[in-house]
Design an enzyme around this catalytic site. Sequence first.
Site, PDB file in Angstrom:
ATOM      1  N   SER A 100       0.960  -1.325   0.168  1.00 55.28           N
ATOM      2  CA  SER A 100       0.311   0.144  -0.447  1.00 55.28           C
ATOM      3  C   SER A 100       1.141   1.628   0.256  1.00 55.28           C
ATOM      4  O   SER A 100       2.027   0.688   0.424  1.00 55.28           O
ATOM      5  CB  SER A 100      -0.905  -0.106   0.727  1.00 55.28           C
ATOM      6  N   TYR A 106      -1.895  -1.283  10.596  1.00 52.22           N
ATOM      7  CA  TYR A 106      -1.973  -1.153   8.968  1.00 52.22           C
ATOM      8  C   TYR A 106      -0.544  -1.642   8.536  1.00 52.22           C
ATOM      9  O   TYR A 106       0.369  -1.589   7.553  1.00 52.22           O
ATOM     10  CB  TYR A 106      -2.953  -0.852   8.397  1.00 52.22           C
TER      11      TYR A 106
END
Length: 255
Positions: free
Chosen positions: A137, A150
Amino acid sequence: MSKSVLITGSTSGIGLGIAEVFAKNGYQIMFHGLEVNGAEIASNIGKKYKVNTAYSNANLLDSTAITQLIEETRRQLGSIDLINNAGIQYVSPIEDFPNEMYEKIIAINMNAVFYACKAAWKHMKKQKFGRIINISSVHGIRASEFKSAYVTAKHGVVGMTKVMALEGAPYNITCNAICPGYVKTPLVENQIKDQAKAHQLSEDEVIEKIMLKKQAVKEFIPMETIAETALLLAAAHATTITGTTFTLDGGWSAQ
Ligand code: NAD
């Protein structure tokens, strides 16, 4: 050797988008994910593009199940390329972040990548060919508040990608990470709701003021852009593209 790929989390969102493009390009696909209609998705795409497909709902929280998933893919499809895509998100200030959610995110988004690569490694080494693509990401290279688990997991995946690239080089095993900005998928739809709560904003305000704020291009990243990048990285001729991150982030990390 026929082209085949295991895509984790491919019965939803980005994984499904990648699977469709790979199927269109003649890949056999092991679909994977927890969606209840997973088998149906796999079968429909198989019929649509006239390629072999299979489906597994192995739980990525279980390292033994991950090893079995790799072996099952080998048995059903022969060779194996690997796209580690499955992931979850949870958004909360650190002081309220539930420990079990932290551990779950690290397990699914990061540890599962290690277990899958480890199990696939001996097969890739033997066939002197391996393509590993990790869907990290933009949060694998940049941070945002309220995403401690995350961001940690996605940074970890970028580091792991580099190590796999070095270890894989003698065996024509390449490993790369794709780092997208925001893509409109079920994961993001849920996040819009969570962010709205955390920041006390409306959902439209979250999209405008938080999500796309950091992207220079104020658009969600198209699924096809990610899928076509993955296709390039999976190609037989892509031998020297390894150990790197492809940021598809609308200019977010250019700043
Ligand atoms: P999604 O929620 O649409 O799909 C996630 C998939 O992972 C589903 O198929 C789900 O069943 C599977 N999964 C979740 N937990 C699992 C478990 N324990 N065992 C097995 N499978 C499990 O999400 P998405 O938006 O398509 O995200 C896919 C990947 O892309 C994730 O790694 C995510 O972090 C990453 N990513 C997404 C965005 C975005 O904006 N959507 C941006 C950057 C990176």
